[in-house]
Design a protein around this motif. Structure first.
Motif, PDB file in Angstrom:
ATOM      1  N   SER A 117      -6.000   1.601   5.088  1.00 15.48           N
ATOM      2  CA  SER A 117      -5.856   0.553   4.077  1.00 15.48           C
ATOM      3  C   SER A 117      -5.032  -0.610   4.594  1.00 15.48           C
ATOM      4  O   SER A 117      -4.353  -0.496   5.608  1.00 15.48           O
ATOM      5  CB  SER A 117      -5.147   1.124   2.848  1.00 15.48           C
ATOM      6  OG  SER A 117      -5.811   2.243   2.375  1.00 15.48           O
TER       7      SER A 117
ATOM      8  N   SER B 168       0.842  -1.199   0.000  1.00 12.43           N
ATOM      9  CA  SER B 168       0.000   0.000   0.000  1.00 12.43           C
ATOM     10  C   SER B 168       0.875   1.246   0.000  1.00 12.43           C
ATOM     11  O   SER B 168       1.964   1.262   0.580  1.00 12.43           O
ATOM     12  CB  SER B 168      -0.893   0.013   1.253  1.00 12.43           C
ATOM     13  OG  SER B 168      -1.734  -1.110   1.274  1.00 12.43           O
TER      14      SER B 168
ATOM     15  N   THR C 274      -8.267  -7.713   2.284  1.00 10.45           N
ATOM     16  CA  THR C 274      -7.673  -6.443   1.879  1.00 10.45           C
ATOM     17  C   THR C 274      -8.726  -5.346   1.921  1.00 10.45           C
ATOM     18  O   THR C 274      -9.772  -5.451   1.281  1.00 10.45           O
ATOM     19  CB  THR C 274      -7.085  -6.534   0.459  1.00 10.45           C
ATOM     20  OG1 THR C 274      -6.067  -7.536   0.461  1.00 10.45           O
ATOM     21  CG2 THR C 274      -6.491  -5.211   0.013  1.00 10.45           C
TER      22      THR C 274
ATOM     23  N   SER D 199      -4.088   0.653  -2.333  1.00 11.49           N
ATOM     24  CA  SER D 199      -4.070  -0.283  -1.206  1.00 11.49           C
ATOM     25  C   SER D 199      -3.786  -1.672  -1.731  1.00 11.49           C
ATOM     26  O   SER D 199      -4.404  -2.116  -2.684  1.00 11.49           O
ATOM     27  CB  SER D 199      -5.425  -0.292  -0.492  1.00 11.49           C
ATOM     28  OG  SER D 199      -5.756   1.000  -0.085  1.00 11.49           O
TER      29      SER D 199
ATOM     30  N   SER E 251     -13.442   4.237  -3.983  1.00  6.67           N
ATOM     31  CA  SER E 251     -12.495   3.204  -3.590  1.00  6.67           C
ATOM     32  C   SER E 251     -12.842   1.986  -4.436  1.00  6.67           C
ATOM     33  O   SER E 251     -13.898   1.394  -4.261  1.00  6.67           O
ATOM     34  CB  SER E 251     -12.638   2.896  -2.093  1.00  6.67           C
ATOM     35  OG  SER E 251     -11.684   1.932  -1.709  1.00  6.67           O
TER      36      SER E 251
ATOM     37  N   GLY F 195      -9.472  -1.489   1.064  1.00  2.00           N
ATOM     38  CA  GLY F 195      -9.010  -0.316   0.338  1.00  2.00           C
ATOM     39  C   GLY F 195      -9.650   0.893   0.956  1.00  2.00           C
ATOM     40  O   GLY F 195     -10.867   1.012   0.979  1.00  2.00           O
TER      41      GLY F 195
ATOM     42  N   ALA G  53     -14.486   2.771   2.472  1.00  6.10           N
ATOM     43  CA  ALA G  53     -13.791   1.486   2.481  1.00  6.10           C
ATOM     44  C   ALA G  53     -14.330   0.564   1.386  1.00  6.10           C
ATOM     45  O   ALA G  53     -15.533   0.523   1.134  1.00  6.10           O
ATOM     46  CB  ALA G  53     -13.954   0.810   3.835  1.00  6.10           C
TER      47      ALA G  53
END
Lengths: 443, 470
Positions: free
Chosen positions: B234, A221, B463, A441, A381, B465, B414
Motif C-alpha cells: 500500500s 497507512s 495512492t 491505505s 480493496s 490500496g 490492488a
C-alpha cells in the motif's frame, strides 16, 4: 396476452410444462433544479418472460412485445434452444403449493401526494438546503419517485400467483464548498405520508453530513480499529451477499463452499433472510419461481447454517429450494438472491460503539464495489471515506483512503453490531458493525 | 416502427402545448446470451426489448414518458401526461399558429459506417455454441491448474428510429458481438480467476480475426498470473498503467467529468475550464464514436445526431465537452452527438463512446526508467468516479511490482484511488502502444457499450490500496 393460447400451444408443441411470468412497472419521477421542475418522467412497461421444459431442458424467451401472433415463432426458437443445451441440470417448474403458509400483508399505509404537493415539497426542500449554511452551495440532486411493481406467474401445472408493491421515495443531494474543496452527500427517505415527514430533520441530516466532510484528509497507512457505519456496512454486505448462494456454492466459486456448520463469522454476527419481513418496502410471499418464501437463519452466532437456493441450485446439491429463486429483472434468468436479508441489530448506539473503540476510523461510505472485490476469494480493496475517532469522540473527516482485506477474515474480527438497522427501500440491510482491525491505505 | 404520417400526427399533438421541442424514440432490440460452464451449455436466453420514449422540452425543462405498448391509445395517453406536465394550452390556446405545430418529417439517409456481415439471428445455435467450446477447450489446455471455465457469448441487434419536431426522421441499426471468458485456476493455496472480454460493433465475423481460442488462452493466462501473485503493498507510489482497458483511468478520472450531465449544472471539477490546461502537456485525448465497427460506435446518437470525433484534450488543454441536446441548451453550446441511452426506458444524456488517450513518444522500456518502487498495472478492472468531487477509484486486474526499474513479481488485490484533476497533471510519460478495450459504462441513462483506451501511461504518484500488511 392471451395466456391460455400460449399454454395450449406449448402443450401441443410438446413442452412438458410451461410458465408465463409477467412483470409490470410504472413510475413517476419528479426532478427539481434551480427553483423549478427540471424533469418529469412517467412510464408503464410490461415485460413477459416465458420458461418451458422441453426434452427435460429449461429454455427461456423474454419479450416486451404483446404479440400473440408470434407464438409459433417463439415456441420454435425455444425448441431449438432445448437442442443446444447440454447441461445436466434438472429443470423444475413448480405446481401450486397447496400447503403454502398464509401470505403476509404489508403494514405500510401509503398516502399518495398529487403533483402540486410533490412540487411544493421539492421547492421547500431546495430552499431549506440552500439556507442551511453559507458553505452549502448547491442542491446537487433532488428527486421524488413513485413506483408500482406487480408480478404474475401462471403455469401449465395450475400455478396462479400475483402480487403488487408500491413505494415513494425522496432523494436529495447537497454540495458544500470551502476554500476550493468540494464535498457532497446524498440522503434518501421512504415516505408513507407527507403529513408525517420531518423536512427540517431531513435537511439537517443531509447538510450536517455534507459539511462534516469538508476539511477531510487522508491518514497514514496502517492497521486501524474500524466501524463500518450502517450504510457502508450494508453496501459491503450486499456486495458479498452472493457468498450464501447455492448457485455459487454448488459450483465451488463461493468462499463459503463446503463450510455449512462452520464458524465463518464472529459470534456477534447473526444473519437472517426473511422475504416476508414487513419492515421492508418489498414484501415477497413467493419467489420468482412461485415457490413460497420463509424466514431463515443464514448465520447463527457466526456459524453458517443455511445455503440459499433456487430450484436449480437445490437440485444440484440434492436439497430443496429455500424460495430464493429471484430475477434481477423480468428478462433475466432466475438466480439465487437473498431477499430482505440483514445482519441482526445489537443493543448499542453508534456513539457507544465509538466510545468503546477509543481511537479508530468510522467508515461512512464505500466506492468501487462493482470492481474492487473478488467474489471467489473474498478479497477486497475499496475506496472509502468517513471520520477519525479519538478518545471515543468524532474527530476530523477522512477521505481518499482504501480499506482492504479478506471478507471472511474481517467478519471473524467483528466485535459488535449496533442498533441502527435501517431498511429504507433496500432488500439487504445492516446495522453499524465494529471490527478489531482493518488494513487502511492512505498516505 | 411507426409510419411517417403517424409520427407527424403524434409530434403535432406534442407540440400543441407549451413545449418548444418534441422527440419520439422507437427501439426494437433482440439480444441473445449463451452461457457455457466447463464445456456444457447451461442456458440460452433470448430477449426482445421494444418500446417508445417521448420527450418534450420547454427551455431547459424536460418531460419524458415511455412504454412498451405500441397501442395508439397508450401513446396518446403518454402524450397527454407529458403535455399536461409541461403546460397544456389554456382557453386562449398556446399562442402557436397551426403552422407552428404542424410537423413535416424528412427522412435522413446516410452511408452505414458499421456494416455487419454474419447475422446471429440466422446462424444455427450449434455454430455459436461451438465458438464457446473453442474458447473453453483452449483455456483448459493451457495448464492443468485451470479447473473451470465460464464462457458467455453476447449478441445484440438493435434497430432505432428517431423523429423530432425539427422535421428530422432518422434510423440506425446497431449490431454488437462480445465473448466473455473467465478461467478459474486452483493450487494447494489459492483459488482465483482471470478473464478476457473482447467485443465489437459487428456480427459473428468478429471471431474471424479475434479467435475464440485466444480469448480462452488470455483468460487462463491472467488466472495463472493471479495464482502466483502476492498481496499488493500500500501507499503512494509511481504507477504504470498499460494500454487497452487501462484507459478506464481516463474514462473515470476525466471522461465522466467532461460530460454535459456534470458540466451543465456546474457539478464537475472541469466546469468552466475550456481552453485551460487540465492535464500534463504530454496528454491528448479524444472521444470518437465514428471508428468503424468499434464496440462504442454508432452511426447516430440516440437523439438522431451523427456521431463525431471529439478532441477533448490537446497537449493538456481542455478543448471540448461531450454534449447532448439538453446539455447544449443549458450550456449555450451545440450538441456533439453524445446523447446516448441503454434503451427507450431511459432519457438520453451526454455519454462517452470510444474514449482514449492518443499515443505519445516514449518507448515501453523508457516508461520504467527511474522507478525504485512502483506498480505496473497490466490489466485494469472497473472503477467509478464522483464527478462533483473528482474522486475516483478502480481495481487492478493484473498487476506487478516494479523494483529498481524492473518488473519483479505479480501482485493482487490492488486498488488505485485519487482525484481526476490531480492525476491528469501527474501523467509524465505516454507510450506509443495505443490499444482499446471494451466495457459497459453505467450512468443516469443506463448501461451502454463503450471502448476505453490508451497507450501505456506513467503517473508519478498515486495512492495504491493493497492487501499486504506493510
Amino acid at each position: 396476452m392471451n395466456k391460455e393460447l400460449w399454454l395450449k400451444a406449448a402443450a401441443e408443441k410438446g413442452f412438458e410444462s410451461f410458465e408465463i411470468y409477467q412483470a409490470f412497472h410504472a413510475e413517476k419521477t419528479y426532478s427539481w433544479f434551480d427553483g423549478q421542475l427540471d424533469s418529469f418522467v412517467t412510464s408503464s412497461v410490461t415485460g413477459t418472460a416465458l420458461r418451458g421444459i422441453y426434452n427435460k431442458k429449461m429454455v427461456g424467451f423474454s419479450t416486451e412485445k404483446d404479440d400473440d401472433s408470434a407464438v409459433v415463432k417463439v415456441l420454435d426458437a425455444m425448441e431449438q434452444q432445448a437442442g443446444a443445451i447440454t447441461s445436466d441440470d434438472e429443470a423444475v417448474i413448480f405446481p401450486p403449493f397447496e400447503d403454502a403458509p398464509e401470505p403476509a400483508a404489508s403494514s405500510r399505509k401509503w398516502v399518495r401526494p398529487d403533483a402540486a404537493q410533490v412540487k411544493e415539497l421539492l421547492s421547500q426542500i431546495e430552499k431549506k438546503i440552500l439556507a442551511y449554511d453559507p458553505a452549502i452551495r448547491q442542491v446537487s440532486f433532488l428527486q421524488w419517485t413513485e413506483q408500482t411493481d406487480s408480478r404474475q406467474i401462471t403455469n401449465s401445472l395450475g400455478m396462479r400467483a400475483e402480487d403488487t408493491g408500491y413505494a415513494q421515495v425522496l432523494v436529495a443531494g447537497a454540495a458544500a464548498v470551502r476554500e476550493g474543496e468540494v464535498k457532497d452527500s446524498y440522503l434518501e427517505e421512504v415516505i408513507e405520508d407527507l403529513a408525517g415527514f420531518d423536512a427540517d430533520g431531513f435537511v439537517k441530516k443531509l447538510c450536517e453530513d455534507t459539511l462534516a466532510k469538508l476539511g477531510a484528509e487522508s491518514v497514514p497507512s496502517g492497521q486501524y480499529r474500524v466501524i463500518f457505519k450502517n450504510e457502508a456496512m450494508t453496501s459491503l454486505f450486499a456486495a458479498f451477499s452472493d457468498i450464501f448462494s447455492g448457485e455459487r456454492i454448488g459450483k465451488g466459486i463461493s468462499p463459503l463452499a463446503g463450510k455449512v456448520g462452520e464458524a465463518v463469522f464472529s459470534e456477534v454476527i447473526n444473519v437472517v433472510d426473511d422475504p416476508r419481513c414487513d419492515k421492508t418496502v418489498r414484501l415477497m410471499n413467493y419467489d420468482d419461481e412461485g415457490h413460497p418464501t420463509a424466514k431463515k437463519t443464514v448465520v447463527d452466532r457466526g456459524v453458517f447454517t443455511t445455503v440459499l437456493h433456487s430450484s436449480r441450485s437445490a437440485a444440484r446439491m440434492n436439497t430443496k429450494s429455500t424460495g430464493n429463486g429471484f430475477k434481477s429483472s423480468y428478462a433475466s434468468a432466475v438466480d439465487v438472491r437473498p431477499m430482505n436479508c440483514c445482519i441482526l441489530p445489537g443493543a448499542k448506539t453508534l456513539e457507544e460503539m465509538c466510545g468503546e473503540m477509543g481511537d479508530g476510523i468510522v467508515i461512512t461510505a464505500l466506492a468501487g464495489l462493482h470492481a474492487g472485490l473478488d467474489h471467489v476469494t473474498g478479497d477486497f480493496s475499496l475506496q472509502c471515506s468517513g471520520y477519525l475517532v479519538k478518545d471515543g469522540r468524532r474527530d476530523r473527516s477522512v477521505t481518499l483512503i482504501t480499506v482492504a482485506g479478506n471478507y471472511l477474515d474481517m467478519m471473524k474480527r467483528a466485535v459488535c453490531a449496533g442498533n441502527d438497522l435501517d431498511w429504507k427501500y433496500y432488500t439487504i440491510a445492516c446495522p453499524s458493525v465494529a471490527f478489531a482491525g482493518c488494513a487502511i491505505s492512505g498516505e | 416502427m411507426l409510419e411517417l404520417k403517424k409520427l407527424e400526427e403524434y409530434l403535432c399533438a406534442c407540440m400543441n402545448s407549451d413545449a418548444d421541442f418534441a422527440e419520439i424514440y422507437e427501439e426494437e432490440e433482440t439480444k441473445e446470451i449463451i452461457s457455457m460452464l466447463s464445456g456444457k451449455v447451461e442456458s440460452v436466453n433470448d430477449t426482445v426489448t421494444a418500446g417508445i420514449g417521448i420527450r418534450l422540452y420547454k427551455g431547459v425543462q424536460s418531460v419524458y414518458a415511455y412504454s412498451n405498448s405500441a397501442q395508439e391509445s397508450e401513446i396518446l395517453g403518454l402524450i397527454g401526461d407529458l403535455t399536461g406536465a409541461i403546460g397544456k394550452p389554456d382557453e386562449a390556446g398556446t399562442g402557436k399558429t397551426p403552422e407552428e405545430t404542424k410537423i413535416t418529417l424528412t427522412r435522413v439517409e446516410y452511408e452505414n459506417r458499421h456494416p455487419a456481415r454474419i447475422d446471429f439471428r440466422t446462424t444455427p445455435l450449434e455454430e455459436k455454441t461451438a465458438l464457446l467450446t473453442r474458447a473453453t477447450d483452449a483455456a483448459m489446455a493451457v495448464d492443468p491448474r485451470i479447473v473451470k471455465v465460464q464462457a458467455t457469448l453476447l449478441n445484440v441487434h438493435q434497430d432505432v428510429q428517431i423523429a423530432n419536431s425539427e422535421g428530422r426522421l432518422i434510423s440506425d441499426t446497431r449490431v454488437r458481438t462480445r465473448m466473455m471468458a473467465e478461467a478459474f485456476a486452483k493450487d494447494e493455496n489459492s483459488f482465483v480467476s482471470g478473464g478476457d472480454r473482447p467485443g465489437a460493433g459487428m456480427g459473428l465475423e468478429f471471431f474471424e480475426e479475434t479467435l475464440p481460442e485466444k480469448i480462452g488462452e488470455e483468460a487462463a493466462r491472467v488466472a495463472l498470473v493471479n495464482l502466483s501473485a502476492k498481496d499488493c503493498p500500500s501507499g503512494k507510489m509511481p504507477v504504470i498503467i498499460d494500454n487497452a482497458f487501462g484507459g478506464v483511468i481516463f474514462h473515470e478520472a476525466c471522461g465522466h467529468a467532461l460530460e454535459a450531465t456534470a458540466v451543465a449544472k456546474n457539478r464537475s471539477v472541469f466546469a468552466g475550464k475550456l481552453g485551460q490546461q487540465i492535464a500534463n502537456t504530454c496528454v491528448s485525448a479524444v472521444d470518437d464514436g465514428t471508428i468503424p465497427n468499434a464496440w462504442g460506435s454508432e452511426n447516430i446518437d440516440d437523439e438522431g445526431n451523427f456521431q463525431q470525433r471529439r478532441v477533448l484534450i490537446e497537449n493538456g488543454i481542455l478543448k471540448s465537452y461531450m454534449i447532448d441536446r439538453l446539455g447544449g441548451r443549458r450550456m449555450g453550446m451545440e450538441p456533439t452527438g453524445s446523447g446516448r441511452r441503454e434503451s427507450y426506458q431511459y432519457e438520453p444524456t451526454s455519454r462517452m463512446s470510444n474514449t482514449f488517450i492518443l499515443p505519445g513518444n516514449s518507448s515501453f522500456e523508457e516508461m520504467f526508467e527511474g522507478i525504485e518502487k512502483g506498480l505496473y498495472a497490466k490489466k485494469m478492472g472497473g472503477g467509478s468516479v464522483n464527478p462533483q468531487t473528482g474522486e475516483f477509484n478502480f481495481a487492478v486486474g493484473e498487476g506487478y511490482l516494479i523494483e529498481n526499474g524492473k518488473i519483479t513479481h505479480p501482485v493482487r488485490g490492488a486498488a488505485l484511488i485519487g482525484n481526476g484533476k490531480d492525476i491528469l497533471m501527474n501523467i509524465d510519460r505516454v507510450c506509443s502502444n495505443l490499444e482499446r478495450g471494451q466495457g459497459m459504462c453505467g450512468s443516469s441513462s443506463g448501461s451502454i457499450p463503450t471502448d476505453v483506451g490508451q497507450p501505456a501511461i506513467r503517473v508519478t504518484s498515486i495512492t495504491v490500496g493493497g492487501t499486504a500488511n506493510e
